[in-house]
Design an enzyme around this catalytic site. Structure first.
Site, PDB file in Angstrom:
ATOM      1  N   ASN A 214       1.034  -1.171   0.046  1.00 31.92           N
ATOM      2  CA  ASN A 214      -0.062   0.119   0.042  1.00 31.92           C
ATOM      3  C   ASN A 214       0.833   1.404  -0.014  1.00 31.92           C
ATOM      4  O   ASN A 214       2.213   1.157  -0.050  1.00 31.92           O
ATOM      5  CB  ASN A 214      -0.837   0.047   1.158  1.00 31.92           C
ATOM      6  CG  ASN A 214      -0.151  -0.112   2.537  1.00 31.92           C
ATOM      7  OD1 ASN A 214       0.440   0.892   3.001  1.00 31.92           O
ATOM      8  ND2 ASN A 214      -0.194  -1.300   3.223  1.00 31.92           N
ATOM      9  N   TRP A 215       0.311   2.424  -0.035  1.00 32.12           N
ATOM     10  CA  TRP A 215       0.936   3.727  -0.218  1.00 32.12           C
ATOM     11  C   TRP A 215       1.534   4.385   1.018  1.00 32.12           C
ATOM     12  O   TRP A 215       2.159   5.414   0.997  1.00 32.12           O
ATOM     13  CB  TRP A 215       0.056   4.674  -0.877  1.00 32.12           C
ATOM     14  CG  TRP A 215      -0.143   4.253  -2.400  1.00 32.12           C
ATOM     15  CD1 TRP A 215      -1.693   3.922  -2.799  1.00 32.12           C
ATOM     16  CD2 TRP A 215       0.690   4.304  -3.384  1.00 32.12           C
ATOM     17  NE1 TRP A 215      -1.389   3.654  -4.226  1.00 32.12           N
ATOM     18  CE2 TRP A 215      -0.155   3.832  -4.599  1.00 32.12           C
ATOM     19  CE3 TRP A 215       2.062   4.629  -3.659  1.00 32.12           C
ATOM     20  CZ2 TRP A 215       0.319   3.810  -5.770  1.00 32.12           C
ATOM     21  CZ3 TRP A 215       2.533   4.434  -5.049  1.00 32.12           C
ATOM     22  CH2 TRP A 215       1.689   4.029  -5.915  1.00 32.12           C
TER      23      TRP A 215
END
Ligand code: C5P
Length: 445
Positions: A214-215
């Site tokens: 994920n970011w």
């Protein structure tokens, strides 16, 4: 008016790194008086300090006595930073000695005092040094744990000076935090408390070159670690896939996957007063991690689907363990973060109940906020039903409000207080962030 900072320099080889710290402080607009010990000048000379600070440099109070420098420097300072702090210097400070300008300044300072120790591992670990560090912390100073790594010689271990940029970040936070009148200058409300913060985003491997991730940048978790250290806490930071430098004073444990994070957090949290799960933890991982890189088979057919299995929910596991241990009355405060596109109160309250934590910090993703941004905003839902809105601002500011609420919980769990009564006792309070600060400081009185 520029902030007035005293930079104390002890006689250690890391004095050369304090030049960088001085540069960062002056470039940010602070007026810095460098006060080295006499032996510190063996490592970096007076000329360097004077040129970089633009201020006179003396080690003894015998010059300019008409200005009473041994008292004035400490009295007027907004912050004293000692970097490097040697074993000898901390021993003299702990003993209350005032045999040079720096120790006299430490006795007269009423502002926050930050020691950044640097020495060989044996000296740091010696019971005498540890006792002096404990005493200085007990009296309200922030004494960082040194970083671990290469020391002066060929050896390595605990004893390195934390990176100057990280000491600077902490110094800046100490200079700017709190609102005048609402927080005493030396309000180290988390002193003596162990806290665990998770940060970053876990990665779940598909094969040797690919993962599900994920970011999350880790910025919010790192801000939480930094602000807790500035409030005196002993911080373990469990970081997943973060490319940020270690916050000065934090014990950093690096992990990759959700299961590694589970093990690291559960171990570190065993004796912690609070756990803040700011990490974005993958809910699922591939059922199989392929040993060799998956390749196209050239037939143009869709690949096999990747089957997922559920990861352990760390926050829920912490809540379960807490319930099992609740007989001891030693309640750990648990905080969850939820980066959401649906920020409705109903969804937030349902998640708070599902996770079994005390606070859920719900922050919107999108609209220039969220992963990798410097700013954040959030609504904090508490298990007692109260809600605190944190307006858009630096992640450090949001972190400070989270710790305000954690500090409240730590005290409230000892003496439950009806928030209505507090509001009646403190009429005319402004709502929001400062309300919590005042309420918390009121409770601790
Ligand atoms: O359910 P969701 O992933 O939105 O919950 C977010 C919160 O739960 C965060 O505090 C996150 O760190 C934590 N979490 C966890 N273990 C998981 C998934 C999320 O502790 N497996």
């Amino acid at each position: 008016m520029p902030a007035r900072v005293v930079l104390g320099v002890g006689a250690g080889i890391a004095a050369y790194k304090a030049c960088e710290l001085l540069r960062l402080l002056t470039e940010s607009g602070s007026r810095v008086r460098v006060v080295p010990t006499a032996d510190a000048l063996r490592f970096v000379g007076e000329v360097t300090w004077a040129a970089l600070s633009g201020e006179p440099v003396t080690t003894q109070p015998w010059t300019g006595v008409e200005d009473v420098p041994h008292v004035r420097l400490g009295q007027e300072a907004d912050l004293v930073v000692v970097a490097p702090a040697t074993a000898d210097l901390m021993a003299r400070a702990a003993a209350g000695m005032a045999d040079d300008l720096l120790t006299a300044t430490l006795l007269t300072a009423r502002c926050p005092v930050l020691f950044a120790p640097a020495m060989h591992t044996e000296m740091w670990e010696h019971p005498a040094t540890q006792a002096n560090v404990a005493l200085l912390r007990h009296r309200g100073a922030i004494v960082l744990d040194p970083a671990v790594g290469r020391l002066t010689g060929k050896d390595s271990g605990a004893g390195r000076l934390p990176e100057p940029a990280e000491i600077f970040a902490l110094a800046t936070h100490l200079l700017t935090r709190g609102h005048p009148g609402t927080r005493p200058a030396r309000d180290n409300d988390l002193a003596g408390r162990r806290v665990v913060v998770s940060a970053g985003g876990t990665r779940e491997e598909i094969d040797p070159v690919r993962f599900i991730g994920n970011w999350s940048s880790g910025l919010q978790g790192y801000a939480l670690a930094r602000t807790a250290i500035a409030r005196g806490a002993e911080v373990t930071l469990v970081a997943a896939n973060v490319s940020l430098s270690d916050p000065a004073g934090a014990k950093v444990v690096r992990v990759t996957s959700a299961r590694e994070m589970h093990d690291a957090v559960m171990a570190a949290a065993a004796t912690a007063a609070a756990v803040v799960m700011a990490a974005a933890v993958a809910d699922y991982r591939p059922a199989t991690r392929h040993q060799a890189k998956l390749k196209k088979d050239g037939t143009g057919q869709a690949p096999e689907p990747i089957h997922l299995v559920e990861n352990p929910d760390i926050l829920a596991a912490l809540a379960t363990r807490r319930t099992a241990a609740s007989k001891t009355g030693n309640e750990q405060v648990l905080v969850g973060f939820a980066a959401e596109t649906d920020t409705s109160p109903q969804a937030a309250k349902a998640k708070l109940a599902r996770k079994g934590c005390d606070l859920l910090v719900v922050n919107p993703v999108g609209n220039g906020l969220g992963f990798g941004t410097a700013d954040n905003e959030a609504v904090v839902y508490r298990a007692d039903g109260s809600v605190t809105e944190i307006p858009r601002g630096p992640k450090e500011a949001l972190a400070d409000v989270v710790w305000d609420l954690v500090a409240c919980n730590l005290k409230l769990s000892v003496t439950p207080v009806n928030p209505d009564k507090i509001h009646r006792k403190l009429p005319g309070l402004i709502e929001g962030v400062s309300t919590w600060r005042v309420v918390c400081s009121h409770l601790s009185r």
